[in-house]
Design a protein around this motif. Sequence first.
Motif, PDB file in Angstrom:
ATOM      1  N   GLY A 211       0.812  -1.213   0.000  1.00  0.00           N
ATOM      2  CA  GLY A 211       0.000   0.000   0.000  1.00  0.00           C
ATOM      3  C   GLY A 211       0.844   1.260   0.000  1.00  0.00           C
ATOM      4  O   GLY A 211       0.608   2.185  -0.791  1.00  0.00           O
ATOM      5  N   GLY A 212       1.850   1.310   0.886  1.00  0.00           N
ATOM      6  CA  GLY A 212       2.690   2.503   0.961  1.00  0.00           C
ATOM      7  C   GLY A 212       3.588   2.667  -0.245  1.00  0.00           C
ATOM      8  O   GLY A 212       3.665   3.749  -0.847  1.00  0.00           O
ATOM      9  N   ALA A 213       4.282   1.589  -0.648  1.00  0.00           N
ATOM     10  CA  ALA A 213       5.192   1.676  -1.793  1.00  0.00           C
ATOM     11  C   ALA A 213       4.421   1.916  -3.086  1.00  0.00           C
ATOM     12  O   ALA A 213       4.901   2.624  -3.981  1.00  0.00           O
ATOM     13  N   TRP A 218       3.169   5.357  -7.654  1.00  0.00           N
ATOM     14  CA  TRP A 218       2.179   6.103  -8.455  1.00  0.00           C
ATOM     15  C   TRP A 218       2.509   7.588  -8.461  1.00  0.00           C
ATOM     16  O   TRP A 218       2.425   8.247  -9.501  1.00  0.00           O
ATOM     17  N   ARG A 219       2.903   8.103  -7.300  1.00  0.00           N
ATOM     18  CA  ARG A 219       3.215   9.532  -7.208  1.00  0.00           C
ATOM     19  C   ARG A 219       4.422   9.882  -8.058  1.00  0.00           C
ATOM     20  O   ARG A 219       4.459  10.949  -8.695  1.00  0.00           O
ATOM     21  N   ARG A 220       5.430   9.038  -8.095  1.00  0.00           N
ATOM     22  CA  ARG A 220       6.633   9.333  -8.859  1.00  0.00           C
ATOM     23  C   ARG A 220       6.383   9.225 -10.363  1.00  0.00           C
ATOM     24  O   ARG A 220       7.179   9.743 -11.157  1.00  0.00           O
ATOM     25  N   MET A 221       5.314   8.587 -10.763  1.00  0.00           N
ATOM     26  CA  MET A 221       4.995   8.515 -12.180  1.00  0.00           C
ATOM     27  C   MET A 221       4.000   9.585 -12.607  1.00  0.00           C
ATOM     28  O   MET A 221       3.905   9.908 -13.792  1.00  0.00           O
ATOM     29  N   ARG A 222       3.270  10.168 -11.642  1.00  0.00           N
ATOM     30  CA  ARG A 222       2.212  11.107 -11.991  1.00  0.00           C
ATOM     31  C   ARG A 222       2.451  12.529 -11.500  1.00  0.00           C
ATOM     32  O   ARG A 222       2.031  13.492 -12.151  1.00  0.00           O
TER      33      ARG A 222
END
Length: 374
Positions: A211-213, A218-222
Motif C-alpha cells: 500500500g505505501g510503496a 504512483w506519485r513518482r509517475m504522476r
Amino acid sequence: MAGTAPPPQGRPIGDSRAEDGAPGVVASATRATAVRASLIAGAASVLLVVAIVLGSRLLRDFDSALVPYAVATVFLTFGVVYRYVVWVSAPAARRMFVQGWKAALSWENLKRSPAALPKMIATYLGFQKFLGARSHARWAAHQLIFWGCLLAAAITFPLTWGWFTFTSASAAGPGYEMRLWGLRLFGFDSGSFLGWALYHGLDLAAVMVIGGAGYFLWRRMRDRAATTGQRFGYDFLPLLALITISVTGLLLTFSEMFLHGGGYEFLAILHMASVVLTLVYLPFGKFFHIVQRPAAVGMQLFKYTARRKGSDDQELQACKRCGQPIDTVAAVDNLRATMRDLKLGFDEWAEYCPRCKRVLRGTAYLSNVKRGFK
C-alpha cells in the motif's frame, strides 16, 4: 534596529591558503576513515555470527534452508556499520552525532524536560509527524512502509538466526510453543486468532508495504514535483524491491493455501533472491536514511533543549544587521563550528538572519555585478 554592518569577508572555498584541505591530506584522511570503518564493520559482522551461533543453541535451532537469508544479514551488518562509521566521521555528521548523544544523556536536560526524549522518539521517529506537514497522504504511505518493514524485520530476522522457534506442544493436537533461545515463551492454538496472527504476520506486513510503496510509485509517475529530479536507481529501485518482496511473499501463502503448493519452489527462490539483493543493497542506497534517522532525534532534542534554555535564560543570538533574534547562542555556535570544520570561510554569515542575508547579497550584486551593465 542596529546599523547595517558590512557582509563578512570570509576566505573563499578552495583558497590555496587552506593547507588543511591539500589533496594528500584529504586522501590520507579518507583512507584512514575507510580502514577504521572496515575494521569496525568486520568486528560487528563477527559479533553477529557469534550471536547467531549462540542464540540458536550452537546451530541446533538453525534452519539450514535459511542460510542465504542469514548470510545476507551478515553482509547487511557490515555494509550498514561501514557506511555509518564513514558518515559519522564527516565533520558535520560527527558534530551532530556528538551533540545529540550529549543532549540525550544530559542529566540537566532530563530534569528540565523529562518527557522530551520519549516524546521525540514517538513523534519524530515513530509517527514522523513532520511528514504530515507536507502531505497527509505521504505521511500515511510512509507509515505503512515504516511499520510494515519493522513488523517484517521483527519476525524475519530472529527466525532467520534461529533465535525464535515454533515447536509442536504434543504429538497430536493443534498446540504449538514459541521459544526464544530455547526458552519457552508461551503456547498457542494454531486455530486461534493468535495463531492466525503469528502465521500471517508477514502477510500483513506485505499488504502494508504494498500500500505505501504503491502510493509512492504512483506519485513518482504522476506528480510533476516528484518526477523532476528522480533517478531510477535511487528513487524507483527501492520501491520496486519492496513491492517485489511483498508480492512474492504473498504468492507463497497463496500457493500453499489455494494451489496445494504449486509453483512454491520457484516462488521461494524468487522471494529469497529479492530479499537477499535488497538487504545487500540497503546500506548503499536510499534505504540508508532508515539507519540515519535515529541520530536526527538526538539533534532535534539538542535544538529543543537549547530553545527551552534560551527562552528561560534569554540566551538568544541577535542578527548583526537588524537585531532580530535568530536562534539560541548554542545553536548558532554549533552551526559556525560545523562550518569551520568543513573549512568553509564564511561562517560569520550564521550571525545574520535569512532576510538580512538576502538583502546583503542583493546589495553586493547591485554594487559589484549590475553596475558593470549600466
